[in-house]
Design a protein around this motif. Structure first.
Motif, PDB file in Angstrom:
ATOM      1  N   ALA A  72       0.843  -1.207   0.000  1.00 11.92           N
ATOM      2  CA  ALA A  72       0.000   0.000   0.000  1.00 11.92           C
ATOM      3  C   ALA A  72       0.876   1.254   0.000  1.00 11.92           C
ATOM      4  O   ALA A  72       0.591   2.223  -0.719  1.00 11.92           O
ATOM      5  CB  ALA A  72      -0.940  -0.012   1.200  1.00 11.92           C
ATOM      6  N   ARG A  73       1.939   1.238   0.785  1.00 11.69           N
ATOM      7  CA  ARG A  73       2.865   2.376   0.799  1.00 11.69           C
ATOM      8  C   ARG A  73       3.544   2.547  -0.556  1.00 11.69           C
ATOM      9  O   ARG A  73       3.763   3.668  -1.016  1.00 11.69           O
ATOM     10  CB  ARG A  73       3.925   2.194   1.878  1.00 11.69           C
ATOM     11  CG  ARG A  73       3.410   2.363   3.273  1.00 11.69           C
ATOM     12  CD  ARG A  73       4.524   2.237   4.285  1.00 11.69           C
ATOM     13  NE  ARG A  73       3.973   2.169   5.629  1.00 11.69           N
ATOM     14  CZ  ARG A  73       4.599   1.684   6.655  1.00 11.69           C
ATOM     15  NH1 ARG A  73       5.831   1.233   6.530  1.00 11.69           N
ATOM     16  NH2 ARG A  73       4.031   1.656   7.836  1.00 11.69           N
ATOM     17  N   THR A  74       3.902   1.428  -1.165  1.00 10.36           N
ATOM     18  CA  THR A  74       4.546   1.476  -2.477  1.00 10.36           C
ATOM     19  C   THR A  74       3.643   2.156  -3.490  1.00 10.36           C
ATOM     20  O   THR A  74       4.087   3.041  -4.234  1.00 10.36           O
ATOM     21  CB  THR A  74       4.928   0.060  -2.943  1.00 10.36           C
ATOM     22  OG1 THR A  74       5.823  -0.519  -1.995  1.00 10.36           O
ATOM     23  CG2 THR A  74       5.573   0.084  -4.321  1.00 10.36           C
ATOM     24  N   HIS A  75       2.375   1.750  -3.533  1.00 10.70           N
ATOM     25  CA  HIS A  75       1.416   2.384  -4.450  1.00 10.70           C
ATOM     26  C   HIS A  75       1.379   3.893  -4.224  1.00 10.70           C
ATOM     27  O   HIS A  75       1.463   4.676  -5.173  1.00 10.70           O
ATOM     28  CB  HIS A  75       0.009   1.805  -4.244  1.00 10.70           C
ATOM     29  CG  HIS A  75      -0.227   0.500  -4.906  1.00 10.70           C
ATOM     30  ND1 HIS A  75      -0.346   0.364  -6.273  1.00 10.70           N
ATOM     31  CD2 HIS A  75      -0.396  -0.732  -4.392  1.00 10.70           C
ATOM     32  CE1 HIS A  75      -0.568  -0.907  -6.569  1.00 10.70           C
ATOM     33  NE2 HIS A  75      -0.602  -1.591  -5.445  1.00 10.70           N
ATOM     34  N   ALA A  76       1.238   4.315  -2.973  1.00  6.36           N
ATOM     35  CA  ALA A  76       1.142   5.738  -2.649  1.00  6.36           C
ATOM     36  C   ALA A  76       2.418   6.491  -3.030  1.00  6.36           C
ATOM     37  O   ALA A  76       2.357   7.609  -3.559  1.00  6.36           O
ATOM     38  CB  ALA A  76       0.841   5.921  -1.163  1.00  6.36           C
ATOM     39  N   LEU A  77       3.563   5.882  -2.781  1.00  3.40           N
ATOM     40  CA  LEU A  77       4.833   6.545  -3.093  1.00  3.40           C
ATOM     41  C   LEU A  77       5.068   6.659  -4.594  1.00  3.40           C
ATOM     42  O   LEU A  77       5.618   7.663  -5.057  1.00  3.40           O
ATOM     43  CB  LEU A  77       5.995   5.809  -2.420  1.00  3.40           C
ATOM     44  CG  LEU A  77       6.063   5.996  -0.909  1.00  3.40           C
ATOM     45  CD1 LEU A  77       7.039   5.001  -0.290  1.00  3.40           C
ATOM     46  CD2 LEU A  77       6.448   7.429  -0.563  1.00  3.40           C
ATOM     47  N   VAL A  78       4.649   5.666  -5.354  1.00  7.35           N
ATOM     48  CA  VAL A  78       4.785   5.748  -6.814  1.00  7.35           C
ATOM     49  C   VAL A  78       3.926   6.896  -7.349  1.00  7.35           C
ATOM     50  O   VAL A  78       4.367   7.669  -8.203  1.00  7.35           O
ATOM     51  CB  VAL A  78       4.414   4.405  -7.480  1.00  7.35           C
ATOM     52  CG1 VAL A  78       4.273   4.560  -8.990  1.00  7.35           C
ATOM     53  CG2 VAL A  78       5.471   3.348  -7.161  1.00  7.35           C
ATOM     54  N   ILE A  79       2.723   7.036  -6.811  1.00  4.96           N
ATOM     55  CA  ILE A  79       1.862   8.152  -7.211  1.00  4.96           C
ATOM     56  C   ILE A  79       2.517   9.476  -6.826  1.00  4.96           C
ATOM     57  O   ILE A  79       2.597  10.403  -7.636  1.00  4.96           O
ATOM     58  CB  ILE A  79       0.464   8.007  -6.584  1.00  4.96           C
ATOM     59  CG1 ILE A  79      -0.268   6.824  -7.223  1.00  4.96           C
ATOM     60  CG2 ILE A  79      -0.346   9.302  -6.740  1.00  4.96           C
ATOM     61  CD1 ILE A  79      -1.532   6.402  -6.492  1.00  4.96           C
ATOM     62  N   GLY A  80       3.006   9.567  -5.595  1.00  7.92           N
ATOM     63  CA  GLY A  80       3.664  10.791  -5.141  1.00  7.92           C
ATOM     64  C   GLY A  80       4.905  11.127  -5.946  1.00  7.92           C
ATOM     65  O   GLY A  80       5.180  12.306  -6.224  1.00  7.92           O
ATOM     66  N   LEU A  81       5.658  10.119  -6.331  1.00  7.32           N
ATOM     67  CA  LEU A  81       6.848  10.327  -7.154  1.00  7.32           C
ATOM     68  C   LEU A  81       6.449  10.929  -8.503  1.00  7.32           C
ATOM     69  O   LEU A  81       7.047  11.911  -8.962  1.00  7.32           O
ATOM     70  CB  LEU A  81       7.591   9.006  -7.346  1.00  7.32           C
ATOM     71  CG  LEU A  81       8.870   9.023  -8.160  1.00  7.32           C
ATOM     72  CD1 LEU A  81       9.950   9.815  -7.447  1.00  7.32           C
ATOM     73  CD2 LEU A  81       9.344   7.603  -8.426  1.00  7.32           C
ATOM     74  N   GLY A  82       5.428  10.367  -9.112  1.00 14.08           N
ATOM     75  CA  GLY A  82       4.947  10.892 -10.395  1.00 14.08           C
ATOM     76  C   GLY A  82       4.444  12.314 -10.280  1.00 14.08           C
ATOM     77  O   GLY A  82       4.718  13.162 -11.143  1.00 14.08           O
TER      78      GLY A  82
END
Length: 155
Positions: free
Chosen positions: A13-23
């Motif tokens: 779940a954190r990975t999903h959120a961080l990928v979105i934030g990175l983009g």
């Protein structure tokens, strides 16, 4: 569900959120400035986005490394004696990391981002440029890990 499965689910779940934030940070920042002088002329939004980018790179590497360790522990591997390089090599063999050496470059960048604050403009620019280069590898690695855990979740 096993403890490793619970940990993996939370980290995913954190990975999903961080990928979105990175983009989002990359989009808001726009193109990487040509050099340190050009970086000094960035507007407030772009400067804030560049800071967010650095933080997302740091956090995403950390979460992915935790996921790698969790995957290994779920397979019965004692990770307490493994170096980051050992883990990168194992993840490359699994197809979750394309290139262990490229991953280790990101690990070293994450350590610098977490433990050193660059004061000079040239050093700040260098870190930002490194983070921009790392972003593609991090996204690709995160996608591979997400696919892996969606098709073969830890029980």
């Amino acid at each position: 569900m096993s403890p490793e499965g619970e940990i993996a689910r939370a980290l995913l779940a954190r990975t999903h959120a961080l990928v979105i934030g990175l983009g989002e940070a990359l989009d808001l920042m726009g193109a990487l400035p040509a050099d340190a002088d050009a970086m000094a002329t960035m507007g407030a939004l772009e400067r804030t986005a560049s800071t967010a980018l650095l933080k997302r790179v740091e956090q995403l590497e950390d979460v992915l490394m935790r996921l790698f360790r969790t995957l290994l522990r779920a397979d019965g591997v004692d990770t307490s004696e493994l170096y980051n390089r050992d883990i990168a090599n194992r993840m490359e063999k699994r197809g979750l990391v394309d290139d262990a050496e490229a991953w280790m470059t990101i690990v070293r960048l994450r350590n610098r981002l977490a433990h050193e604050y660059p004061v000079g403009r040239d050093e700040q620019f260098d870190r930002l440029a490194e983070a921009c280069r790392a972003a593609g590898v991090l996204r690709q690695t995160a996608t591979a890990v997400i696919r892996h855990l969606e098709t073969r979740p830890i029980a």
